[in-house]
Design an enzyme around this catalytic site. Structure first.
Site, PDB file in Angstrom:
ATOM      1  N   TYR A 142       0.822  -1.214   0.000  1.00 20.84           N
ATOM      2  CA  TYR A 142       0.000   0.000   0.000  1.00 20.84           C
ATOM      3  C   TYR A 142       0.856   1.266   0.000  1.00 20.84           C
ATOM      4  O   TYR A 142       0.404   2.323  -0.428  1.00 20.84           O
ATOM      5  CB  TYR A 142      -0.910   0.033   1.235  1.00 20.84           C
ATOM      6  N   LYS A 192       3.245 -15.173   1.862  1.00 23.68           N
ATOM      7  CA  LYS A 192       3.569 -16.029   0.722  1.00 23.68           C
ATOM      8  C   LYS A 192       5.084 -16.230   0.702  1.00 23.68           C
ATOM      9  O   LYS A 192       5.785 -15.781  -0.214  1.00 23.68           O
ATOM     10  CB  LYS A 192       3.072 -15.382  -0.582  1.00 23.68           C
ATOM     11  N   ASP A 225      -2.707 -17.979   0.397  1.00 25.98           N
ATOM     12  CA  ASP A 225      -3.730 -18.575  -0.487  1.00 25.98           C
ATOM     13  C   ASP A 225      -4.389 -19.765   0.199  1.00 25.98           C
ATOM     14  O   ASP A 225      -5.610 -19.929   0.178  1.00 25.98           O
ATOM     15  CB  ASP A 225      -3.132 -18.954  -1.854  1.00 25.98           C
ATOM     16  N   ASP A 249      -6.339  -7.118   3.778  1.00 26.69           N
ATOM     17  CA  ASP A 249      -7.479  -6.475   3.125  1.00 26.69           C
ATOM     18  C   ASP A 249      -8.378  -7.537   2.501  1.00 26.69           C
ATOM     19  O   ASP A 249      -9.594  -7.550   2.701  1.00 26.69           O
ATOM     20  CB  ASP A 249      -6.967  -5.498   2.057  1.00 26.69           C
ATOM     21  N   ASP A 253     -12.226  -9.252   4.058  1.00 30.79           N
ATOM     22  CA  ASP A 253     -13.518  -9.244   3.357  1.00 30.79           C
ATOM     23  C   ASP A 253     -14.080 -10.652   3.298  1.00 30.79           C
ATOM     24  O   ASP A 253     -15.289 -10.863   3.442  1.00 30.79           O
ATOM     25  CB  ASP A 253     -13.362  -8.707   1.919  1.00 30.79           C
TER      26      ASP A 253
HETATM   27  C1  IPM Z   1     -10.468  -1.449   3.823  1.00 23.21           C
HETATM   28  C2  IPM Z   1     -10.739  -0.770   2.520  1.00 23.21           C
HETATM   29  C3  IPM Z   1      -9.612   0.213   2.250  1.00 23.21           C
HETATM   30  C4  IPM Z   1      -8.336  -0.581   2.051  1.00 23.21           C
HETATM   31  C5  IPM Z   1      -9.850   1.175   1.076  1.00 23.21           C
HETATM   32  C6  IPM Z   1     -11.137   1.943   1.207  1.00 23.21           C
HETATM   33  C7  IPM Z   1      -8.691   2.132   0.913  1.00 23.21           C
HETATM   34  O1  IPM Z   1     -10.896  -1.706   1.518  1.00 23.21           O
HETATM   35  O2  IPM Z   1     -10.319  -0.748   4.841  1.00 23.21           O
HETATM   36  O3  IPM Z   1     -10.444  -2.680   3.855  1.00 23.21           O
HETATM   37  O4  IPM Z   1      -8.043  -1.077   0.952  1.00 23.21           O
HETATM   38  O5  IPM Z   1      -7.610  -0.710   3.030  1.00 23.21           O
HETATM   39 MG    MG Z   2     -10.933  -3.728   2.214  1.00 24.50          MG
END
Ligand code: IPM
Ligand code: MG
Length: 368
Positions: A142, A192, A225, A249, A253
């Site tokens: 990032y 990884k 993975d 990240d 999710d």
């Molecule tokens: C998260 C989001 C952020 C990230 C975005 C909005 C920059 O996806 O907090 O998970 O990628 O970190």
């Molecule tokens: Mg995210």
């Protein structure tokens, strides 16, 4: 003594809607529990860009640095898609994370009993799930340099750099081990190492920190993975997962869907302790600004409400009040109150964002 200060940055899309419900809970805490905050509000993301031409004004950054905690809603939206990368709404959030040095991002994924049927996975896979992903938040791909889109011969090349120093790995590993000690004492580190040097270093440093300071914690390593696959195969094998910024990240999710809805997941981003002993901290829902449903009263405010609960626990030592909020949410879900994102296959009538707030407030009243 002065009240602790809380900076609210509601942001874009559904951010202001879900934050409105949190503000009611903050007010409730003052009225019914004598827990008072000095709340101020400011702009972040597209909302800040519209006014200041940047997604986070310097004055707002300074306020965040001076606050005991920051509560953020969400940033981003299609209106800003064509903006130059440097002023995109997301850059506002990334600046906050970087300049406050919030290296440890806790993303708990807990499956409330009442929602075990809502996950896309089988009920027995997710029922009772309680894991935390600790995501490194201020380094890695990032932020690594070089980065950019460059000309190479007669074509362009896009470059990002995965970069981790030993101290960056060690400090997030330490926070994962500390957290595990308060839970089931198990950490799984994901990288990884089979293809990335940064992964090899990650694995070595996590192991060193463990062997030196946390030999009592059970530590395992997994390729990220495989980790993604294991998260959907049998997530209850995990307690605390520690991983880098990008894998964190993606994996968080994925973990969110185990709980039934992305609308349920809170997060805490913590840095080093300030002069008053509290960690620098920003709390935000894991979900985004959801432009498709913004302004319609459909958004689920629970992730944002639970983020405030995390603030009570991690910034203000009010674990009992945090539990009170979490239990209120649990009760509301057990009572069958559902926003649109929580509608099961058999349907039903969803409540609005405000009605969900009403229900949580009623459950809080009932807890007194
Ligand atoms: C998260 C989001 C952020 C990230 C975005 C909005 C920059 O996806 O907090 O998970 O990628 O970190
Ligand atoms: Mg995210």
């Amino acid at each position: 003594m002065a009240n602790p200060s809380l900076l609210i940055l509601a942001g874009d899309g559904i951010g202001p809607e879900v934050m409105a419900e949190v503000k009611r809970i903050i007010a409730w805490m003052g009225q019914k529990r004598g827990v008072h905050f000095d709340v101020s509000e400011d702009l972040v993301g597209g909302a800040a860009y519209d006014v200041h031409g940047v997604p986070l004004a310097d004055a707002t950054m300074a306020k965040a640095q001076a606050s005991d905690a920051v509560l953020l809603g969400a940033v981003g939206g299609p209106k800003y898609d064509k903006l130059d990368f440097s002023v995109k709404p997301e850059r506002g959030l990334l600046r906050l994370r970087k300049e406050m040095d919030l290296f440890s991002n806790l993303r708990p994924a807990q499956c409330f009993d009442a929602l075990a049927d809502f996950s896309s996975l089988k009920k027995e896979v997710v029922a009772g799930l309680d894991i935390v992903i600790v995501r490194e938040l201020t380094s890695g791909v990032y932020f690594g340099e070089p980065r950019g889109i460059f000309k190479e011969g007669n074509e362009r090349v896009g470059i990002n750099t995965q970069r981790y120093t030993e101290s960056e790995i060690a400090r997030v590993a330490k926070s994962a081990f500390e957290l595990a000690r308060k839970r089931s004492n198990k950490v799984c580190s994901m990288e990884k190492a089979n293809v990335m040097e940064s992964g090899i270093l990650w694995r070595e440093v996590v192991q060193e920190v463990h062997d030196r300071d946390y030999p009592d914690v059970e530590l395992s390593h997994m390729y990220a993975d495989n980790g993604a696959m294991q998260l959907v195969r049998w997530p209850k094998q995990f307690d605390v997962i520690v991983t880098d910024n990008l894998f964190g990240d993606v994996l968080s999710d994925c973990a969110a869907m185990l709980t039934g809805s992305l609308g349920m997941l809170p997060s805490a981003s913590l840095g080093a302790p300030m002069a008053n002993g509290r960690p620098k901290a920003l709390y935000e829902p894991v979900h985004g600004s959801a432009p498709d449903i913004a302004g319609q009263g459909k958004a689920n405010p629970i992730a944002c409400i639970l983020s405030f609960a995390m603030a009570l626990r991690y910034s203000f030592d009010l674990g009992d009040e945090a539990t009170r909020v979490e239990k209120a949410v649990e009760k509301v879900l057990a009572d069958g109150v559902r926003t649109a994102d929580l509608m099961g296959p058999d349907g039903g009538t969803p409540v609005t964002t405000t009605q969900m707030g009403d229900a949580v407030l009623a459950a809080l009243d009932a807890s007194l």
